[in-house]
Design a protein around this motif. Structure first.
Motif, PDB file in Angstrom:
ATOM      1  N   ILE A 503      -7.930  54.675  52.981  1.00 29.10           N
ATOM      2  CA  ILE A 503      -6.611  54.666  52.340  1.00 29.10           C
ATOM      3  C   ILE A 503      -5.579  54.101  53.306  1.00 29.10           C
ATOM      4  O   ILE A 503      -5.820  54.023  54.510  1.00 29.10           O
ATOM      5  CB  ILE A 503      -6.178  56.089  51.896  1.00 29.10           C
ATOM      6  CG1 ILE A 503      -6.193  57.055  53.090  1.00 29.10           C
ATOM      7  CG2 ILE A 503      -7.020  56.600  50.747  1.00 29.10           C
ATOM      8  CD1 ILE A 503      -5.685  58.437  52.764  1.00 29.10           C
ATOM      9  N   THR A 504      -4.417  53.735  52.800  1.00 27.72           N
ATOM     10  CA  THR A 504      -3.347  53.197  53.643  1.00 27.72           C
ATOM     11  C   THR A 504      -2.655  54.328  54.419  1.00 27.72           C
ATOM     12  O   THR A 504      -2.766  55.509  54.024  1.00 27.72           O
ATOM     13  CB  THR A 504      -2.288  52.476  52.798  1.00 27.72           C
ATOM     14  OG1 THR A 504      -1.700  53.432  51.908  1.00 27.72           O
ATOM     15  CG2 THR A 504      -2.909  51.336  52.004  1.00 27.72           C
ATOM     16  N   PRO A 505      -1.947  54.012  55.506  1.00 28.90           N
ATOM     17  CA  PRO A 505      -1.231  55.051  56.266  1.00 28.90           C
ATOM     18  C   PRO A 505      -0.245  55.834  55.401  1.00 28.90           C
ATOM     19  O   PRO A 505      -0.140  57.060  55.531  1.00 28.90           O
ATOM     20  CB  PRO A 505      -0.500  54.251  57.351  1.00 28.90           C
ATOM     21  CG  PRO A 505      -1.275  53.001  57.509  1.00 28.90           C
ATOM     22  CD  PRO A 505      -1.831  52.687  56.167  1.00 28.90           C
ATOM     23  N   SER A 506       0.491  55.141  54.538  1.00 19.69           N
ATOM     24  CA  SER A 506       1.479  55.838  53.710  1.00 19.69           C
ATOM     25  C   SER A 506       0.800  56.817  52.753  1.00 19.69           C
ATOM     26  O   SER A 506       1.303  57.921  52.509  1.00 19.69           O
ATOM     27  CB  SER A 506       2.313  54.823  52.915  1.00 19.69           C
ATOM     28  OG  SER A 506       1.477  53.972  52.162  1.00 19.69           O
ATOM     29  N   LYS A 507      -0.365  56.439  52.221  1.00 15.42           N
ATOM     30  CA  LYS A 507      -1.104  57.325  51.321  1.00 15.42           C
ATOM     31  C   LYS A 507      -1.642  58.523  52.090  1.00 15.42           C
ATOM     32  O   LYS A 507      -1.635  59.665  51.608  1.00 15.42           O
ATOM     33  CB  LYS A 507      -2.267  56.550  50.686  1.00 15.42           C
ATOM     34  CG  LYS A 507      -2.661  57.065  49.315  1.00 15.42           C
ATOM     35  CD  LYS A 507      -1.595  56.769  48.284  1.00 15.42           C
ATOM     36  CE  LYS A 507      -2.002  57.224  46.889  1.00 15.42           C
ATOM     37  NZ  LYS A 507      -0.885  57.150  45.940  1.00 15.42           N
ATOM     38  N   PHE A 508      -2.103  58.273  53.318  1.00 18.51           N
ATOM     39  CA  PHE A 508      -2.628  59.333  54.183  1.00 18.51           C
ATOM     40  C   PHE A 508      -1.545  60.376  54.455  1.00 18.51           C
ATOM     41  O   PHE A 508      -1.791  61.587  54.384  1.00 18.51           O
ATOM     42  CB  PHE A 508      -3.119  58.698  55.485  1.00 18.51           C
ATOM     43  CG  PHE A 508      -3.854  59.632  56.401  1.00 18.51           C
ATOM     44  CD1 PHE A 508      -3.186  60.350  57.388  1.00 18.51           C
ATOM     45  CD2 PHE A 508      -5.225  59.798  56.280  1.00 18.51           C
ATOM     46  CE1 PHE A 508      -3.859  61.198  58.227  1.00 18.51           C
ATOM     47  CE2 PHE A 508      -5.910  60.658  57.126  1.00 18.51           C
ATOM     48  CZ  PHE A 508      -5.233  61.364  58.108  1.00 18.51           C
ATOM     49  N   ILE A 509      -0.343  59.884  54.773  1.00 17.08           N
ATOM     50  CA  ILE A 509       0.785  60.790  55.043  1.00 17.08           C
ATOM     51  C   ILE A 509       1.152  61.566  53.774  1.00 17.08           C
ATOM     52  O   ILE A 509       1.471  62.771  53.825  1.00 17.08           O
ATOM     53  CB  ILE A 509       1.991  59.983  55.563  1.00 17.08           C
ATOM     54  CG1 ILE A 509       1.688  59.428  56.957  1.00 17.08           C
ATOM     55  CG2 ILE A 509       3.255  60.827  55.598  1.00 17.08           C
ATOM     56  CD1 ILE A 509       2.710  58.438  57.469  1.00 17.08           C
ATOM     57  N   GLU A 510       1.099  60.892  52.628  1.00 18.83           N
ATOM     58  CA  GLU A 510       1.406  61.540  51.354  1.00 18.83           C
ATOM     59  C   GLU A 510       0.457  62.706  51.083  1.00 18.83           C
ATOM     60  O   GLU A 510       0.885  63.795  50.676  1.00 18.83           O
ATOM     61  CB  GLU A 510       1.310  60.504  50.239  1.00 18.83           C
ATOM     62  CG  GLU A 510       1.688  61.057  48.852  1.00 18.83           C
ATOM     63  CD  GLU A 510       1.548  59.983  47.783  1.00 18.83           C
ATOM     64  OE1 GLU A 510       1.675  58.782  48.110  1.00 18.83           O
ATOM     65  OE2 GLU A 510       1.290  60.354  46.630  1.00 18.83           O
ATOM     66  N   TYR A 511      -0.846  62.509  51.339  1.00 20.40           N
ATOM     67  CA  TYR A 511      -1.827  63.586  51.143  1.00 20.40           C
ATOM     68  C   TYR A 511      -1.575  64.754  52.087  1.00 20.40           C
ATOM     69  O   TYR A 511      -1.688  65.932  51.697  1.00 20.40           O
ATOM     70  CB  TYR A 511      -3.239  63.040  51.360  1.00 20.40           C
ATOM     71  CG  TYR A 511      -3.729  62.126  50.252  1.00 20.40           C
ATOM     72  CD1 TYR A 511      -4.686  61.146  50.504  1.00 20.40           C
ATOM     73  CD2 TYR A 511      -3.252  62.249  48.950  1.00 20.40           C
ATOM     74  CE1 TYR A 511      -5.137  60.300  49.497  1.00 20.40           C
ATOM     75  CE2 TYR A 511      -3.689  61.407  47.944  1.00 20.40           C
ATOM     76  CZ  TYR A 511      -4.633  60.431  48.210  1.00 20.40           C
ATOM     77  OH  TYR A 511      -5.069  59.612  47.210  1.00 20.40           O
ATOM     78  N   LEU A 512      -1.256  64.433  53.369  1.00 20.32           N
ATOM     79  CA  LEU A 512      -0.992  65.506  54.340  1.00 20.32           C
ATOM     80  C   LEU A 512       0.245  66.317  53.952  1.00 20.32           C
ATOM     81  O   LEU A 512       0.282  67.540  54.113  1.00 20.32           O
ATOM     82  CB  LEU A 512      -0.800  64.918  55.737  1.00 20.32           C
ATOM     83  CG  LEU A 512      -2.047  64.345  56.426  1.00 20.32           C
ATOM     84  CD1 LEU A 512      -1.694  63.747  57.779  1.00 20.32           C
ATOM     85  CD2 LEU A 512      -3.101  65.433  56.610  1.00 20.32           C
ATOM     86  N   ASN A 513       1.262  65.643  53.427  1.00 21.11           N
ATOM     87  CA  ASN A 513       2.468  66.346  52.978  1.00 21.11           C
ATOM     88  C   ASN A 513       2.154  67.286  51.810  1.00 21.11           C
ATOM     89  O   ASN A 513       2.713  68.381  51.707  1.00 21.11           O
ATOM     90  CB  ASN A 513       3.545  65.339  52.561  1.00 21.11           C
ATOM     91  CG  ASN A 513       4.267  64.760  53.757  1.00 21.11           C
ATOM     92  OD1 ASN A 513       4.511  65.472  54.732  1.00 21.11           O
ATOM     93  ND2 ASN A 513       4.612  63.482  53.705  1.00 21.11           N
ATOM     94  N   LYS A 514       1.265  66.853  50.932  1.00 20.50           N
ATOM     95  CA  LYS A 514       0.873  67.700  49.790  1.00 20.50           C
ATOM     96  C   LYS A 514       0.116  68.929  50.252  1.00 20.50           C
ATOM     97  O   LYS A 514       0.275  70.022  49.693  1.00 20.50           O
ATOM     98  CB  LYS A 514       0.015  66.883  48.823  1.00 20.50           C
ATOM     99  CG  LYS A 514       0.812  65.862  48.002  1.00 20.50           C
ATOM    100  CD  LYS A 514      -0.112  65.100  47.078  1.00 20.50           C
ATOM    101  CE  LYS A 514       0.687  64.074  46.258  1.00 20.50           C
ATOM    102  NZ  LYS A 514      -0.202  63.278  45.375  1.00 20.50           N
ATOM    103  N   GLU A 515      -0.731  68.756  51.288  1.00 19.71           N
ATOM    104  CA  GLU A 515      -1.496  69.895  51.816  1.00 19.71           C
ATOM    105  C   GLU A 515      -0.559  70.952  52.385  1.00 19.71           C
ATOM    106  O   GLU A 515      -0.803  72.152  52.273  1.00 19.71           O
ATOM    107  CB  GLU A 515      -2.447  69.416  52.905  1.00 19.71           C
ATOM    108  CG  GLU A 515      -3.622  68.608  52.365  1.00 19.71           C
ATOM    109  CD  GLU A 515      -4.514  68.082  53.493  1.00 19.71           C
ATOM    110  OE1 GLU A 515      -5.475  67.366  53.186  1.00 19.71           O
ATOM    111  OE2 GLU A 515      -4.218  68.408  54.660  1.00 19.71           O
ATOM    112  N   ASP A 516       0.524  70.471  53.012  1.00 11.87           N
ATOM    113  CA  ASP A 516       1.502  71.423  53.568  1.00 11.87           C
ATOM    114  C   ASP A 516       2.225  72.161  52.449  1.00 11.87           C
ATOM    115  O   ASP A 516       2.640  73.300  52.602  1.00 11.87           O
ATOM    116  CB  ASP A 516       2.524  70.687  54.442  1.00 11.87           C
ATOM    117  CG  ASP A 516       1.871  70.155  55.708  1.00 11.87           C
ATOM    118  OD1 ASP A 516       2.465  69.245  56.318  1.00 11.87           O
ATOM    119  OD2 ASP A 516       0.808  70.670  56.083  1.00 11.87           O
TER     120      ASP A 516
END
Length: 516
Positions: A503-516
């Protein structure tokens, strides 16, 4: 123990200098002894005596080394006026002797004075001049000078508030110093650069990295019996803790280094400590200590400001005087150059007229010959590449050599040296003291990658770990994350990130934000 040895050595020297001339070897030993002295006034006395002794026996290199030692001491003491005087003197004598190393050192010292006197353009011009001079130097001295130039460029960018550029030059300096082959010399400059890069990380709000590099510097300082290195490391540690708001740790390290700085009489560092201690005790509601350090800060700030005003005036006058001399020289060169150009035009016009016919006749034959030569060279290169590939595949590396390279590879990964944007297979092989073929084979065998994919995997793993472990990183721009892990190209970072993670970096960050 070493302090008593130095005192004995100096006492013996002072007695004997009146009765005899010293040899070059004895003079060099005397100059080296100053590095172990925390008392810079005593160090200056020795430097001047070493210069006089060098004059007696006409030892040119001794004079330059003595001047460089004197220059360093004045720079450490914050005496800008004397720094300018002896930098210009060292530069002049080094030019006469065609000693490019000491000429570069003089230019770098002048650059620091220009930078901290807010003559930024002059600083940048002087550093570029130092780079030109350094091009004539080879070996460890070249990497030493170039690393110091990048250190100064980092300081200049920090003063100009260009924080990203500041960190960029710090990383280049660190990579440059790591190429020095002599271990003691390399460790000395890596120690200094660890301090610089820790400050840069504080400036960009990366406190974990700042503390890490400051501790690395402190660790390095304990491996050498060098009081100045200990002072700088302890002061750096205190300064980092003060900046990130850890008052107890900052006060601990400031108190530890304060008596050493009083002894060496370093006014610029003392001013910082007194002001910072006053600030912290005010915040801690400790009135007694606040009043005490405020008074000390006020006194030393007043003295330093008067000294700085004199420096700025002197630098300004020096620049104006130099510019007048340059203008006179430029006017003469313009007139002379104009006359020379006219003569050249006349000469070549006549010459070209007679050559025109001959060139025309040879043109067709020459073009055919060039084509044939190119094709022959192309076939030769292809054959050479084929042979090189066969050689690499058949390379045999001894077990001891393989273990040694694996140990260095692990150290390289542990120290996160892959974050340097300047890293290459050839520079890494040079640092490992091996050749590119051996290193390529080791990486392929034990990491199952070629060099590029190996470095890219380390960088992507580094930044994904940072994103998972440090929530602050989730707010950073993608371009900043790319630079943080060593990529110079935004598009390359995104492409390689997607290749490794899916996945792209922005998508990766989006998933991590959702986990939080």
């Amino acid at each position: 123990m070493i302090k008593y040895y130095i005192v004995f050595f100096l006492f013996s020297f002072m007695i004997q200098t009146k009765a005899q001339k010293y040899s070059p070897k004895q003079i060099d030993s005397l100059i080296r002894s100053t590095t172990a002295l925390s008392d810079k006034k005593k160090s200056l006395e020795i430097g001047f005596e070493a210069y006089r002794q060098s004059e007696k026996i006409n030892y040119s290199l001794g004079k330059l080394r003595a001047l460089n030692s004197i220059l360093y001491d004045y720079q450490y003491l914050g005496n800008d006026k004397k720094t300018i005087e002896y930098a210009n003197r060292l530069r002049k004598e080094a030019k006469q002797e065609k000693d490019y190393y000491h000429e570069s050192e003089a230019l770098i010292s002048l650059s620091y004075v220009y930078a901290y006197s807010s003559f930024y353009k002059r600083c940048d011009e002087t550093l570029e001049e130092a780079k030109v001079v350094a091009a004539n130097i080879k070996g460890d001295q070249y990497y030493e000078i170039m690393g110091e130039i990048y250190q100064c460029k980092s300081d200049l960018e920090r003063l100009k508030k260009n924080l990203d550029q500041q960190l960029h030059y710090d990383r280049i300096a660190l990579n440059t110093f790591s190429k020095i082959e002599k271990p003691k010399l390399r460790d000395y400059f890596l120690f200094a650069q660890y301090l610089n890069i820790s400050i840069s990380y504080v400036d960009v709000k990366k406190n974990d990295s700042a503390v890490y590099y400051a501790r690395e510097a402190l660790t390095y300082s304990k491996t050498a019996d060098d009081p100045i290195r200990t002072i700088n490391a302890t002061f750096g540690m205190a300064d980092i803790y003060f900046t990130i708001g850890k008052k107890d740790s900052a006060i601990h390290y400031y108190k530890k280094v304060l008596p050493l700085l009083v002894k060496t009489n370093s006014p610029s560092k003392l001013e910082i400590i007194y002001n910072n201690m006053a600030t912290m005790y005010y915040q801690l509601n400790d009135t007694k200590n606040y009043v005490y350090y405020s008074k000390l800060a006020s006194e030393i700030t007043k003295n330093n400001r008067a000294s700085k005003d004199l420096t700025v005036n002197q630098v300004s006058n020096d620049i104006l005087a130099n510019e007048k001399e340059e203008q006179k020289g430029q006017l003469f060169l313009i007139i002379a150059g104009f006359a020379v150009v006219i003569l050249i035009i006349i000469f070549f016009t006549v010459k070209l007229f007679f050559r025109y016919k001959k060139v025309k006749e040879l043109k067709r034959t020459t073009e055919l010959n060039l084509i044939e030569e190119y094709e022959a060279k192309l076939l030769e290169k292809q054959e050479i590449r084929k042979i090189e590939k066969e050689q690499i595949s058949s390379l045999h590396i001894s077990d001891d050599k393989e273990r040694e390279l694996m140990k260095k590879l692990s150290s390289f990964e542990k120290k996160e040296q892959f974050l340097s944007p300047e890293i290459s297979l050839s520079s890494m092989a040079s640092t490992f003291n091996t050749n590119v073929n051996y290193l390529s084979k080791i990486i392929k065998k034990h990491r199952d990658h070629n060099f590029s994919s190996y470095i890219n995997e380390l960088r992507i793993n580094y930044i994904t770990n940072k994103l998972r472990s440090n929530p602050e990183y989730l707010n950073y721009k993608i371009a900043y994350l790319a630079e943080e892990c060593g990529f110079t190209s935004y598009s390359s970072f995104v492409s390689i990130f997607k290749q490794q993670t899916g996945i792209t970096p922005s998508k990766f960050i989006e998933y991590l934000n959702k986990e939080d």
